[in-house]
Design an enzyme around this catalytic site. Sequence first.
Site, mmCIF file in Angstrom:
data_model
loop_
_atom_site.group_PDB
_atom_site.id
_atom_site.type_symbol
_atom_site.label_atom_id
_atom_site.label_comp_id
_atom_site.label_asym_id
_atom_site.label_seq_id
_atom_site.Cartn_x
_atom_site.Cartn_y
_atom_site.Cartn_z
ATOM 1 N N SER A 5 0.906 -1.096 -0.103
ATOM 2 C CA SER A 5 0.000 -0.114 0.178
ATOM 3 C C SER A 5 0.885 1.180 -0.093
ATOM 4 O O SER A 5 1.681 1.204 -1.000
ATOM 5 C CB SER A 5 -0.927 -0.206 1.368
ATOM 6 N N ARG B 55 -11.735 6.281 10.419
ATOM 7 C CA ARG B 55 -11.291 4.880 10.219
ATOM 8 C C ARG B 55 -12.574 3.997 9.632
ATOM 9 O O ARG B 55 -12.353 3.042 8.760
ATOM 10 C CB ARG B 55 -11.292 4.330 11.721
ATOM 11 N N ASP C 227 -8.841 -6.206 -4.864
ATOM 12 C CA ASP C 227 -8.524 -4.907 -4.338
ATOM 13 C C ASP C 227 -8.846 -3.713 -5.112
ATOM 14 O O ASP C 227 -8.526 -3.477 -6.137
ATOM 15 C CB ASP C 227 -6.846 -4.841 -4.281
ATOM 16 N N HIS D 148 -8.194 -5.062 -0.397
ATOM 17 C CA HIS D 148 -6.801 -4.556 -0.126
ATOM 18 C C HIS D 148 -6.004 -5.193 1.259
ATOM 19 O O HIS D 148 -5.050 -5.034 1.028
ATOM 20 C CB HIS D 148 -7.062 -2.752 0.061
ATOM 21 N N ASP D 149 -6.832 -5.530 2.222
ATOM 22 C CA ASP D 149 -6.192 -5.960 3.026
ATOM 23 C C ASP D 149 -5.389 -7.197 3.074
ATOM 24 O O ASP D 149 -4.715 -7.902 3.976
ATOM 25 C CB ASP D 149 -7.057 -6.270 4.402
#
Length: 379
Positions: free
Chosen positions: A149, A219, A319, A352-353
């Site tokens: 990232s 968040r 992602d 994405h994680d």
Amino acid sequence: MGSIGLVTPQHHHFSEPLPLQSGQQLADYTLACETYGTLNATRSNAVLVCHALNASHHVAGLDADGTRGWWDNLVGPGKPLDTDRFFVIGVNNPGSCFGSTGPMHRNPATGRAWGADFPVQTVEDWVDAQARLLTRLGIDRLAAVIGGSLGGMQALAWTLRHPTRLRHCIAIATAPNLSAQNIAFNEVARRAIVTDPDFHGGHFYEHGVVPQRGLRVARMIGHITYLAEDAMDSRFGRALKNGTLAYSTQEVEFQIESYLRHQGDKFSRYFDANTYLLITRALDYFDPAAGHGGDLARAFAHDPATRANRFLLVSFSTDWRFAPARSREIVKALVDNRIAVGYAEIDAPHGHDAFLLDDPRYHGVLRATFERIAAEGSA
């Protein structure tokens, strides 16, 4: 595969000012770092790990509180980045809130916390700070720089700013710049923070408060973008938190709402609001092609030393925040320059994680890459 075990952070103070892309400078600063493994006699087996938005220098092992490093599944004895072979360095970037000098620390010019006056940082500034730390550690050239990232952006920046100081660049789930949509997500998150009544223009430390409401929303927004839609559906679907509808506009009705609120609450207790603003701005600003007419290939052609670096790009099919197409843009720019590059696009459901998780194909690619780097170093 073993564990690194208990690790102790190091803190390195620098009195020489660090020139910044903004024209300002950061004077009298400290960088927090952790190291794992042993530096070999030729000092040629060092690997730098660059952290993403809400991570830190605590990459692997257990800290004094028993918290496991954010990439502990990747880094350690017998793991893909094997600390029996490599000397691994994790650095907390300036402006962060995990030990390096940042907005919550004292501004030597005023004697008060920096707050909103902390100088704006860029990816390039962080890379320059990391290079200074490596010099302090006696490391002239890295075997590799790796990051996911925002960390991947730093790895790319290393090849453009200090190409003679590394051999390999491993950039995972990253992009050559942020899309307008990504910048928009960051701006909404920042507005949630700065409009929190407890933000006080970034000088909330002096008021003894924290803009937790804004941090929670920031968040929650970010977390939605890190997950794939199918992964969210399979994990939460439309499951109700309490089994039946309460017919309320204020209460938590769905499990996904409860999960996001939990993530927001947890984040607001440990992350600094000014740091969030600084780091998302660094994400926005990163664009190595900007100084070359928007041509990424020209950016990589600018310094002939970059041609000697070898690259690995890894992306994940689901992602959508840093889509595979963005990694392929980087690959094409490198191929156009006849720079050695490998590319792996992993079919993974995690969004994405995924770069933080235990996908065996992903870890297999990294294990094979580091085995080749180790063999190259011993040849």
